[in-house]
Design a protein around this motif. Structure first.
Motif, PDB file in Angstrom:
ATOM      1  N   PHE A  63       5.409  10.538  -4.049  1.00  0.00           N
ATOM      2  CA  PHE A  63       4.304   9.931  -3.501  1.00  0.00           C
ATOM      3  C   PHE A  63       3.265   9.722  -4.505  1.00  0.00           C
ATOM      4  O   PHE A  63       2.449   8.415  -4.280  1.00  0.00           O
ATOM      5  N   ILE A  64       2.595  10.500  -5.293  1.00  0.00           N
ATOM      6  CA  ILE A  64       1.409   9.857  -6.095  1.00  0.00           C
ATOM      7  C   ILE A  64       1.556   9.009  -6.910  1.00  0.00           C
ATOM      8  O   ILE A  64       0.839   7.933  -6.971  1.00  0.00           O
ATOM      9  N   THR A  67       1.845   5.662  -4.802  1.00  0.00           N
ATOM     10  CA  THR A  67       0.769   5.282  -4.285  1.00  0.00           C
ATOM     11  C   THR A  67      -0.509   5.219  -4.925  1.00  0.00           C
ATOM     12  O   THR A  67      -1.508   5.002  -4.585  1.00  0.00           O
ATOM     13  N   MET A  70      -1.309   0.639  -5.707  1.00  0.00           N
ATOM     14  CA  MET A  70      -0.519  -0.165  -4.808  1.00  0.00           C
ATOM     15  C   MET A  70      -0.761  -1.754  -4.777  1.00  0.00           C
ATOM     16  O   MET A  70      -2.297  -1.869  -4.898  1.00  0.00           O
ATOM     17  N   THR A  71      -0.010  -2.367  -4.389  1.00  0.00           N
ATOM     18  CA  THR A  71      -0.165  -3.741  -4.414  1.00  0.00           C
ATOM     19  C   THR A  71       0.132  -4.301  -2.856  1.00  0.00           C
ATOM     20  O   THR A  71       0.892  -3.497  -2.238  1.00  0.00           O
ATOM     21  N   ILE A  72      -0.189  -5.517  -2.758  1.00  0.00           N
ATOM     22  CA  ILE A  72       0.192  -5.880  -1.297  1.00  0.00           C
ATOM     23  C   ILE A  72       1.391  -6.500  -1.354  1.00  0.00           C
ATOM     24  O   ILE A  72       1.985  -6.201  -0.308  1.00  0.00           O
ATOM     25  N   VAL A  73       1.826  -6.878  -2.558  1.00  0.00           N
ATOM     26  CA  VAL A  73       3.042  -7.144  -2.414  1.00  0.00           C
ATOM     27  C   VAL A  73       3.741  -6.076  -3.258  1.00  0.00           C
ATOM     28  O   VAL A  73       3.744  -5.896  -4.514  1.00  0.00           O
ATOM     29  N   PRO A  74       4.596  -5.170  -2.332  1.00  0.00           N
ATOM     30  CA  PRO A  74       5.222  -3.897  -3.098  1.00  0.00           C
ATOM     31  C   PRO A  74       6.313  -4.175  -4.073  1.00  0.00           C
ATOM     32  O   PRO A  74       7.198  -5.055  -4.051  1.00  0.00           O
ATOM     33  N   GLN A  78       6.909   1.906  -4.799  1.00  0.00           N
ATOM     34  CA  GLN A  78       6.018   1.872  -3.819  1.00  0.00           C
ATOM     35  C   GLN A  78       6.857   1.184  -2.466  1.00  0.00           C
ATOM     36  O   GLN A  78       6.447   1.502  -1.491  1.00  0.00           O
ATOM     37  N   VAL A  81       8.758   3.949  -0.789  1.00  0.00           N
ATOM     38  CA  VAL A  81       7.855   5.251  -0.211  1.00  0.00           C
ATOM     39  C   VAL A  81       7.467   4.306   1.103  1.00  0.00           C
ATOM     40  O   VAL A  81       6.964   5.057   2.085  1.00  0.00           O
ATOM     41  N   GLU A  82       6.780   3.045   0.926  1.00  0.00           N
ATOM     42  CA  GLU A  82       6.114   2.255   2.152  1.00  0.00           C
ATOM     43  C   GLU A  82       7.404   1.821   2.969  1.00  0.00           C
ATOM     44  O   GLU A  82       6.863   2.424   4.257  1.00  0.00           O
ATOM     45  N   ALA A  85       7.605   5.430   4.819  1.00  0.00           N
ATOM     46  CA  ALA A  85       6.417   5.623   5.629  1.00  0.00           C
ATOM     47  C   ALA A  85       6.265   4.695   6.768  1.00  0.00           C
ATOM     48  O   ALA A  85       5.753   5.360   7.943  1.00  0.00           O
ATOM     49  N   MET A  86       6.616   3.580   6.641  1.00  0.00           N
ATOM     50  CA  MET A  86       6.521   2.576   7.899  1.00  0.00           C
ATOM     51  C   MET A  86       7.431   3.230   8.968  1.00  0.00           C
ATOM     52  O   MET A  86       7.026   3.012  10.240  1.00  0.00           O
TER      53      MET A  86
END
Lengths: 293, 175
Positions: A63-64, A67, A70-74, A78, A81-82, A85-86
């Motif tokens: 996770f660390i 995260t 983090m960028t808007i475009v993963p 990331q 994980v996203e 997470a979603m």
């Protein structure tokens, strides 16, 4: 476990008796008790505790870094994980609603990944096969133990969920946090009223007592479900690995990965369900039930 | 089990050890704190930002679509207006051209009439002059012929005047 057996296979040996020397290796010792490796200031440190710490570290390592920037475009970790997470956020919001879903997400996700990492540790090389020989055990094959000494070892790592201390601790956390959320969401009066009520006396009181017993029983059901599944899987791998070195256990690895995932998910999902129930009053439950009818 | 003698301090069945339980709870607590402090806020922030970006993008796209439709309508209106103005200009130009053409035709006609009149006048003048010269020649011929016939010269102003009166009468009578 894996490397020990692999080593045996590469030597062209089978786990059969060799002359009068007895079996080349024996079935490992199975015990529900964790092995205490050492003490720190009076605190016992077991191999399952070390594994649990390792599972925590693995979860943090997932996770660390993912995260941190983090960028808007993963991209990369990331992205993974996203994605998970979603899925979990959607699941939490579906079960607990928009208001509570996000509040429950951190606990549910932490439980899920923590248990998952612990469960999947079961198939890591070295787990339950690397350790300290017991007093009197002789290393007959270099660093390896063979024959009657083969199970005379205290493993340094053991899957955490094969220890009830791990599963009960998680169950206690789950139940306690559920009660805290119940008090916060409904207020002390309403929440306690779920267990001690004089409405519809005496039936209401009896039902309340049963509710209280159910809450306590959750600790047992939570912990022993996880413990039973993982301990059984662990025994299965050890027995199969002993009977048919390397391949015997390997066949069951996918199954154990699946069981590990399912059990982690069940634990997290049940925690989420109980949290959702805790923040819902009896009246709302009845209203929802009637609306469904 | 031999390896259970290494320091197992369990006093409860199934290996339940209060200290190990507490240690496991602390371990989970540390993990939860670390994730709650360092991972989840960043995760939620990014997800919210992305959701906001997407929402804004969708709204902007809808707004741009409306703007486009409005611009399309304006373009159509401008084109229609230009078309009408163009037609009007063509009609006006056409009418002006007709007017100019008519004016030019009238002017040309007047000019032509003037030229014709001038030409007719010149013709009349030349005809009169020719007629005068012819009359004199005819008179001369007649006098010469008469002189030849009578064997005597017809000279003098009186004979010429008689001949010329004869010629005028002959012209009047259409001879």
């Amino acid at each position: 476990m894996f490397w020990t057996h692999l080593f045996s296979v590469t030597q062209g040996q089978l786990p059969l008796t060799v002359g009068a020397a007895g079996p080349l290796w024996q079935l490992p010792n199975f015990d529900v008790n964790p092995d205490i490796l050492f003490n720190i200031l009076g605190f016992p440190v077991s191999n399952t505790l070390i594994s649990a710490v390792l599972a925590s570290v693995l979860t943090m390592l997932i996770f660390i870094p993912a995260t941190r920037k983090m960028t808007i475009v993963p991209k990369g970790m990331q992205n993974l994980v996203e994605w998970v997470a979603m899925l979990l956020i959607d699941f939490c919001e579906e079960v607990a609603g928009k208001q509570w879903g996000r509040k429950f997400f951190p606990l549910v996700t932490t439980i899920f990944f923590y248990v998952l990492m612990g469960n999947w540790m079961e198939i890591l090389p070295g787990v339950e096969s690397f350790g300290t020989p017991l007093p009197g055990a002789h290393a007959t094959g270099g660093i390896f133990l063979f024959g009657v000494n083969s199970n005379q070892i205290t493993p340094w790592l053991r899957p955490p969920a094969t220890d009830v201390n791990f599963t009960i601790s998680l169950a206690i956390i789950s139940v306690v946090v559920t009660q805290i959320y119940g008090f916060r969401a409904l207020g002390a009066g309403v929440h306690i009223g779920k267990y001690i009520t004089f409405r519809e006396f005496p039936l209401g009181l009896i039902v309340g007592i049963f509710e209280m017993i159910t809450e306590l029983a959750r600790i047992i059901s939570f912990s022993f479900r996880l413990f039973g599944n993982l301990f059984a899987g662990d025994v299965l791998l050890l027995v199969m690995g002993t009977l048919v070195p390397a391949l015997g256990a390997t066949v069951f690895y996918p199954l154990e990965l699946f069981v590990g995932f399912i059990q982690a998910f069940v634990f997290a999902a049940l925690t989420l369900v109980f949290l959702s129930l805790a923040v819902t009053g009896h009246d709302e439950e009845h209203a929802t039930a009637e609306a469904h009818h | 089990m031999p390896y259970l003698t290494l320091g197992a301090t369990s006093t409860l069945p199934l290996g339940i050890n209060p200290l190990l339980l507490l240690a496991q709870i602390i371990n989970f607590g540390i993990l939860f704190y670390v994730l709650q402090r360092f991972a989840f806020p960043a995760l939620f922030k990014t997800l919210d930002e992305r959701a906001a970006t997407i929402r804004k993008g969708v709204e902007d796209a809808a707004s741009a679509k409306l703007e486009l439709e409005r611009a399309e309508q304006q373009r159509e209106a401008i084109i229609n207006d230009a078309r009408q103005k163009g037609l009007q200009a063509i009609n006006e130009a056409s009418a002006a051209a007709d007017r100019v053409r008519a004016q030019m035709e009238a002017e040309a006609r007047v000019h032509a009439d003037e030229i014709i009149q001038q030409a007719q006048q010149r013709i009349h003048q030349e005809e009169a002059a020719t007629r005068l010269a012819l009359r004199q020649q005819v008179a001369d011929l007649a006098i010469n012929a008469a002189s030849t016939v009578v064997g005597e010269s017809l000279d003098g102003t009186r004979q010429r005047r008689i001949v010329e009166e004869f010629i005028v009468q002959a012209e009047k009578s259409g001879v």
